[in-house]
Design a protein around this motif. Structure first.
Motif, PDB file in Angstrom:
ATOM      1  N   GLN A 102       0.827  -1.207   0.000  1.00  0.00           N
ATOM      2  CA  GLN A 102       0.000   0.000   0.000  1.00  0.00           C
ATOM      3  C   GLN A 102       0.867   1.265   0.000  1.00  0.00           C
ATOM      4  O   GLN A 102       0.690   2.171   0.815  1.00  0.00           O
ATOM      5  N   ILE A 103       1.800   1.288  -0.946  1.00  0.00           N
ATOM      6  CA  ILE A 103       2.645   2.465  -1.145  1.00  0.00           C
ATOM      7  C   ILE A 103       2.468   2.944  -2.574  1.00  0.00           C
ATOM      8  O   ILE A 103       1.967   2.211  -3.431  1.00  0.00           O
ATOM      9  N   HIS A 104       2.882   4.166  -2.840  1.00  0.00           N
ATOM     10  CA  HIS A 104       2.637   4.760  -4.148  1.00  0.00           C
ATOM     11  C   HIS A 104       3.907   5.074  -4.923  1.00  0.00           C
ATOM     12  O   HIS A 104       3.839   5.580  -6.041  1.00  0.00           O
ATOM     13  N   ALA A 105       5.074   4.792  -4.340  1.00  0.00           N
ATOM     14  CA  ALA A 105       6.335   5.086  -5.019  1.00  0.00           C
ATOM     15  C   ALA A 105       7.399   4.101  -4.557  1.00  0.00           C
ATOM     16  O   ALA A 105       7.296   3.511  -3.475  1.00  0.00           O
ATOM     17  N   LEU A 106       8.400   3.916  -5.411  1.00  0.00           N
ATOM     18  CA  LEU A 106       9.503   3.004  -5.100  1.00  0.00           C
ATOM     19  C   LEU A 106      10.823   3.628  -5.529  1.00  0.00           C
ATOM     20  O   LEU A 106      10.890   4.337  -6.543  1.00  0.00           O
ATOM     21  N   LEU A 107      11.870   3.345  -4.755  1.00  0.00           N
ATOM     22  CA  LEU A 107      13.209   3.710  -5.160  1.00  0.00           C
ATOM     23  C   LEU A 107      13.865   2.513  -5.831  1.00  0.00           C
ATOM     24  O   LEU A 107      13.623   1.362  -5.463  1.00  0.00           O
ATOM     25  N   VAL A 108      14.671   2.791  -6.830  1.00  0.00           N
ATOM     26  CA  VAL A 108      15.354   1.749  -7.590  1.00  0.00           C
ATOM     27  C   VAL A 108      16.830   1.773  -7.184  1.00  0.00           C
ATOM     28  O   VAL A 108      17.472   2.819  -7.239  1.00  0.00           O
ATOM     29  N   VAL A 109      17.342   0.625  -6.773  1.00  0.00           N
ATOM     30  CA  VAL A 109      18.726   0.556  -6.288  1.00  0.00           C
ATOM     31  C   VAL A 109      19.498  -0.517  -7.048  1.00  0.00           C
ATOM     32  O   VAL A 109      18.916  -1.447  -7.616  1.00  0.00           O
ATOM     33  N   ASP A 110      20.836  -0.391  -7.035  1.00  0.00           N
ATOM     34  CA  ASP A 110      21.677  -1.415  -7.639  1.00  0.00           C
ATOM     35  C   ASP A 110      22.088  -2.435  -6.577  1.00  0.00           C
ATOM     36  O   ASP A 110      21.583  -2.401  -5.442  1.00  0.00           O
ATOM     37  N   ASP A 111      22.994  -3.336  -6.928  1.00  0.00           N
ATOM     38  CA  ASP A 111      23.394  -4.404  -6.008  1.00  0.00           C
ATOM     39  C   ASP A 111      24.081  -3.889  -4.750  1.00  0.00           C
ATOM     40  O   ASP A 111      24.126  -4.587  -3.738  1.00  0.00           O
ATOM     41  N   GLU A 112      24.627  -2.673  -4.806  1.00  0.00           N
ATOM     42  CA  GLU A 112      25.305  -2.088  -3.647  1.00  0.00           C
ATOM     43  C   GLU A 112      24.442  -1.063  -2.932  1.00  0.00           C
ATOM     44  O   GLU A 112      24.939  -0.246  -2.175  1.00  0.00           O
ATOM     45  N   GLN A 113      23.139  -1.111  -3.208  1.00  0.00           N
ATOM     46  CA  GLN A 113      22.155  -0.238  -2.565  1.00  0.00           C
ATOM     47  C   GLN A 113      22.340   1.239  -2.901  1.00  0.00           C
ATOM     48  O   GLN A 113      21.914   2.116  -2.148  1.00  0.00           O
ATOM     49  N   ARG A 114      22.968   1.515  -4.034  1.00  0.00           N
ATOM     50  CA  ARG A 114      23.046   2.895  -4.508  1.00  0.00           C
ATOM     51  C   ARG A 114      21.758   3.216  -5.264  1.00  0.00           C
ATOM     52  O   ARG A 114      21.279   2.399  -6.061  1.00  0.00           O
ATOM     53  N   VAL A 115      21.215   4.399  -5.036  1.00  0.00           N
ATOM     54  CA  VAL A 115      19.976   4.806  -5.689  1.00  0.00           C
ATOM     55  C   VAL A 115      20.254   5.162  -7.143  1.00  0.00           C
ATOM     56  O   VAL A 115      21.081   6.035  -7.439  1.00  0.00           O
ATOM     57  N   VAL A 116      19.568   4.475  -8.064  1.00  0.00           N
ATOM     58  CA  VAL A 116      19.767   4.721  -9.494  1.00  0.00           C
ATOM     59  C   VAL A 116      18.496   5.205 -10.178  1.00  0.00           C
ATOM     60  O   VAL A 116      18.524   5.602 -11.345  1.00  0.00           O
ATOM     61  N   GLY A 117      17.378   5.174  -9.456  1.00  0.00           N
ATOM     62  CA  GLY A 117      16.139   5.608 -10.068  1.00  0.00           C
ATOM     63  C   GLY A 117      15.000   5.664  -9.075  1.00  0.00           C
ATOM     64  O   GLY A 117      15.156   5.328  -7.896  1.00  0.00           O
ATOM     65  N   ALA A 118      13.853   6.097  -9.576  1.00  0.00           N
ATOM     66  CA  ALA A 118      12.638   6.170  -8.753  1.00  0.00           C
ATOM     67  C   ALA A 118      11.436   6.160  -9.676  1.00  0.00           C
ATOM     68  O   ALA A 118      11.509   6.573 -10.836  1.00  0.00           O
ATOM     69  N   LEU A 119      10.324   5.667  -9.164  1.00  0.00           N
ATOM     70  CA  LEU A 119       9.082   5.680  -9.933  1.00  0.00           C
ATOM     71  C   LEU A 119       7.908   5.671  -8.974  1.00  0.00           C
ATOM     72  O   LEU A 119       8.062   5.294  -7.798  1.00  0.00           O
ATOM     73  N   ASN A 120       6.749   6.106  -9.477  1.00  0.00           N
ATOM     74  CA  ASN A 120       5.534   6.037  -8.672  1.00  0.00           C
ATOM     75  C   ASN A 120       4.410   5.415  -9.484  1.00  0.00           C
ATOM     76  O   ASN A 120       4.592   5.028 -10.638  1.00  0.00           O
ATOM     77  N   ILE A 121       3.261   5.320  -8.873  1.00  0.00           N
ATOM     78  CA  ILE A 121       2.131   4.632  -9.499  1.00  0.00           C
ATOM     79  C   ILE A 121       1.699   5.314 -10.788  1.00  0.00           C
ATOM     80  O   ILE A 121       1.231   4.667 -11.727  1.00  0.00           O
ATOM     81  N   HIS A 122       1.894   6.633 -10.875  1.00  0.00           N
ATOM     82  CA  HIS A 122       1.510   7.360 -12.087  1.00  0.00           C
ATOM     83  C   HIS A 122       2.383   6.968 -13.273  1.00  0.00           C
ATOM     84  O   HIS A 122       1.914   6.937 -14.417  1.00  0.00           O
ATOM     85  N   ASP A 123       3.653   6.647 -13.003  1.00  0.00           N
ATOM     86  CA  ASP A 123       4.526   6.175 -14.083  1.00  0.00           C
ATOM     87  C   ASP A 123       4.026   4.845 -14.635  1.00  0.00           C
ATOM     88  O   ASP A 123       4.071   4.604 -15.840  1.00  0.00           O
ATOM     89  N   LEU A 124       3.557   3.974 -13.753  1.00  0.00           N
ATOM     90  CA  LEU A 124       3.036   2.684 -14.188  1.00  0.00           C
ATOM     91  C   LEU A 124       1.711   2.842 -14.928  1.00  0.00           C
ATOM     92  O   LEU A 124       1.425   2.104 -15.884  1.00  0.00           O
ATOM     93  N   LEU A 125       0.905   3.799 -14.499  1.00  0.00           N
ATOM     94  CA  LEU A 125      -0.356   4.065 -15.196  1.00  0.00           C
ATOM     95  C   LEU A 125      -0.090   4.607 -16.596  1.00  0.00           C
ATOM     96  O   LEU A 125      -0.756   4.198 -17.558  1.00  0.00           O
ATOM     97  N   ARG A 126       0.869   5.501 -16.717  1.00  0.00           N
ATOM     98  CA  ARG A 126       1.199   6.049 -18.038  1.00  0.00           C
ATOM     99  C   ARG A 126       1.720   4.957 -18.976  1.00  0.00           C
ATOM    100  O   ARG A 126       1.477   4.990 -20.187  1.00  0.00           O
ATOM    101  N   ALA A 127       2.448   3.996 -18.417  1.00  0.00           N
ATOM    102  CA  ALA A 127       2.979   2.895 -19.221  1.00  0.00           C
ATOM    103  C   ALA A 127       1.941   1.808 -19.444  1.00  0.00           C
ATOM    104  O   ALA A 127       2.216   0.816 -20.110  1.00  0.00           O
ATOM    105  N   ARG A 128       0.737   1.994 -18.872  1.00  0.00           N
ATOM    106  CA  ARG A 128      -0.374   1.046 -18.998  1.00  0.00           C
ATOM    107  C   ARG A 128      -0.017  -0.348 -18.474  1.00  0.00           C
ATOM    108  O   ARG A 128      -0.435  -1.364 -19.013  1.00  0.00           O
ATOM    109  N   VAL A 129       0.777  -0.355 -17.399  1.00  0.00           N
ATOM    110  CA  VAL A 129       1.097  -1.608 -16.726  1.00  0.00           C
ATOM    111  C   VAL A 129      -0.002  -1.948 -15.739  1.00  0.00           C
ATOM    112  O   VAL A 129      -0.271  -3.119 -15.467  1.00  0.00           O
ATOM    113  N   VAL A 130      -0.661  -0.935 -15.186  1.00  0.00           N
ATOM    114  CA  VAL A 130      -1.784  -1.126 -14.280  1.00  0.00           C
ATOM    115  C   VAL A 130      -2.994  -0.413 -14.839  1.00  0.00           C
ATOM    116  O   VAL A 130      -2.888   0.444 -15.701  1.00  0.00           O
TER     117      VAL A 130
END
Length: 336
Positions: free
Chosen positions: A308-336
């Motif tokens: 029940q969250i609306h955003a996620l951080l994207v990390v690499d294998d060493e836990q460095r932040v490489v990206g971020a996305l939220n539910i609106h990004d998934l809606l625009r991509a028509r994944v949900v």
């Protein structure tokens, strides 16, 4: 004396009559499909072996309603790992036979097994040594007797009360085609990724092919602040990047936590918190949910829904932040 003309039977449009008719059709066709199951044996296995050994494609053919079913079977085979296409038997004798090559397999559908257009092209097919699989309702028919493998699609009756419209017979043929396609799919080890590559433009393709890296924000578009940043700085970053949160990272961009709208609301409700003097590190959520850039976008949707969250951080294998996305990004991509 004039002959009396019979009056047409009265039409019964009552709900009971309509539902009774529909249920009879469903029961009739379901019984025919159930009766089909014991017939799946050595002939079916041989048909699968012929197709698996085929170096070319499966050419599916049929006339009339059988032709419509044949088109669907060809499409199902093609989308599940067995190259296939439909050839109209009437057109085949006027040039389209050139589409059928010696390395192909022909799958012919005719309930009677006596369809003239199919029987007319059989000598050419047989002369080239092309294997022939037939689906008919008449094991003693001309088509069945000339086939290398015959699949019995016979029925006791059509669902049509007049016994004229192909209904039960076409359903049984379609089920046999689906059974072939799925048996071949499993024999080939066909995967969901393989399926998605055949359906890249559809919703299923997007769910199976689209990766986090395709939809995430990256570079300067990722909200991030240091742990000693004040609340004002965090809110400015969140506002500029429009994701409703910001990552809290160390000097090497490794994730320490996340500060969200929810963290701010909780801080406002806590009378013991001095928002002017507090740092983000004091109010952030530690151990936030994250995802890798190589994961499917559909997995991000499932993760958001589960927690029940609306955003996620994207990390690499060493836990460095490489990206971020939220539910609106998934809606625009028509994944949900």
């Amino acid at each position: 004396m004039n002959a009396r003309i019979a009056s047409p039977a009265p039409i019964d449009l009552s709900p009971d009559a309509i539902t009774r008719s529909a249920r009879t059709v469903i029961a009739t066709e379901a019984a025919a499909v159930h009766a089909l199951e014991p017939r799946i044996g050595t002939d079916f296995v041989e048909a699968c072996r012929l197709i698996l050994a085929c170096k070319g494609r499966v050419v599916v053919s049929g006339m009339g309603k059988s032709g419509h079913v044949a088109r669907k079977i060809a499409a199902t085979l093609a989308s599940t790992g067995t190259p296939a296409f439909f050839v109209h038997p009437g057109e085949a004798s006027h040039g389209d036979l050139g589409m059928i090559l010696p390395q192909d397999v022909v799958l012919a559908l005719s309930y009677s097994g006596e369809t003239d257009e199919l029987l007319f092209i059989l000598p050419v097919i047989k002369r080239q040594g092309i294997p022939l699989i037939a689906i008919t309702g008449k094991p003693g028919s001309s088509l069945a007797s000339q086939a290398d493998v015959h699949l019995d699609g016979s029925i006791s009756s059509e669902a049509c009360p007049l016994g004229l419209a192909p209904t039960t017979s076409t359903t049984v043929a379609l089920v046999l085609g689906d059974a072939l396609a799925i048996a071949l799919l499993e024999a080939r080890g066909f995967t969901s990724d393989d399926f998605a590559r055949s359906h890249p433009a559809g919703a299923l393709g997007r769910r199976l092919l689209l990766r986090i890296s395709d939809v995430m924000h990256s570079g300067d578009d990722v909200p991030r602040v240091s742990p000693d940043s004040g609340i004002t700085a965090a809110l400015v970053e969140m506002t500029r990047k429009h994701l409703g949160m910001t990552a809290v990272v160390d000097a090497d961009q490794r994730l320490l936590g996340v500060f969200t709208d929810g963290d701010l609301r909780r801080a406002l409700d806590d009378e013991g918190v001095d928002l002017r003097g507090a740092t983000v590190a004091e109010l952030m959520t530690r151990g936030p949910k994250t995802i890798g850039a190589d994961k499917l976008a559909a997995e991000a949707a499932q993760l958001m829904e589960k927690h029940q969250i609306h955003a996620l951080l994207v990390v690499d294998d060493e836990q460095r932040v490489v990206g971020a996305l939220n539910i609106h990004d998934l809606l625009r991509a028509r994944v949900v």
